[in-house]
Design an enzyme around this catalytic site. Structure first.
Site, short mmCIF file in Angstrom:
data_model
loop_
_atom_site.label_atom_id
_atom_site.label_comp_id
_atom_site.label_asym_id
_atom_site.label_seq_id
_atom_site.Cartn_x
_atom_site.Cartn_y
_atom_site.Cartn_z
N ASP A 1 -43.81 40.08 36.90
CA ASP A 1 -43.31 39.74 35.42
C ASP A 1 -43.99 38.15 35.22
O ASP A 1 -43.10 37.39 35.63
CB ASP A 1 -41.97 39.85 35.02
CG ASP A 1 -41.54 39.32 33.72
OD1 ASP A 1 -42.23 39.67 32.90
OD2 ASP A 1 -40.13 38.77 33.65
N GLU B 1 -47.49 42.57 33.99
CA GLU B 1 -46.92 42.91 32.53
C GLU B 1 -48.24 41.86 31.59
O GLU B 1 -48.44 41.00 32.05
CB GLU B 1 -45.68 41.87 32.25
CG GLU B 1 -45.35 42.38 30.81
CD GLU B 1 -44.04 41.89 30.24
OE1 GLU B 1 -43.06 42.66 30.62
OE2 GLU B 1 -44.03 40.68 29.90
N ASP C 1 -35.89 38.21 35.12
CA ASP C 1 -37.17 38.11 35.46
C ASP C 1 -37.71 39.16 36.74
O ASP C 1 -38.46 39.76 36.68
CB ASP C 1 -37.94 36.64 35.79
CG ASP C 1 -37.45 35.73 34.91
OD1 ASP C 1 -38.25 35.90 33.61
OD2 ASP C 1 -36.58 35.10 34.59
#
Length: 171
Positions: free
Chosen positions: A7, A68, A141
């Protein structure tokens, strides 16, 4: 299949590693958040990420990397830092010879919660349940990175197998 999920973020970059096969529950291997000081030079912050990704790839030997995909935000500075951190993860995976796949936040949310519009709390709850963790991974996160890795095992793993079968059939 072992997957490193990222992430991306420049100040806080979530990293999660899971192991599993499509259609089966995954197992959490490792998670953390890589921090960098906003007052530090950009080059050094990115280098810190690059070195940590290399260490994680060496230590945990993932078969692939899931990152991501950066989406547009109102804050250009934030999206730039996120994109730069994501690019470092992509390069680290490629440097190690690993396949790298990008997923949108909606794809990840849909994979782990069943809804592409789930909020962070729902994602964290489902990651905790799916991985049978005693406590939710913190900060968010880290939970998001684990969700990315789960998403790739379940979706990307199947896609990778289909691609390999098609490639073998063409020979």
């Amino acid at each position: 299949m072992r997957v490193l999920g990222v992430d991306p973020g420049l100040t806080r970059c979530g990293v999660g590693i899971v192991e599993g096969v499509p259609g089966r529950p995954c197992t959490m291997v490792h998670y953390e958040v890589v921090h960098s000081d906003p007052d530090e030079e950009l080059a050094h912050r990115l280098l810190r990420l690059d070195r940590r990704f290399a260490e994680l790839i060496t230590e945990f030997a993932p078969a692939s990397v899931a990152v991501e995909r950066v989406f547009a935000q109102n804050n250009v500075g934030t999206v730039m830092g996120t994109a730069q951190a994501g690019a470092i993860a992509i390069v680290a995976g490629a440097r190690a010879g690993l396949p790298v796949t990008l997923y949108t936040p909606s794809e990840v949310k849909a994979a782990v919660t069943g809804s592409g519009s789930a909020d962070k709390a729902q994602v964290t709850l489902m990651v905790t349940r799916l991985l049978k963790l005693a406590a939710p991974p913190r900060p968010a996160d880290a939970a998001d990175a684990l969700a990315l890795a789960i998403c790739h095992v379940w979706r990307g793993g199947t896609r990778d197998k289909l691609a390999a079968a098609l490639k073998a059939a063409r020979r």
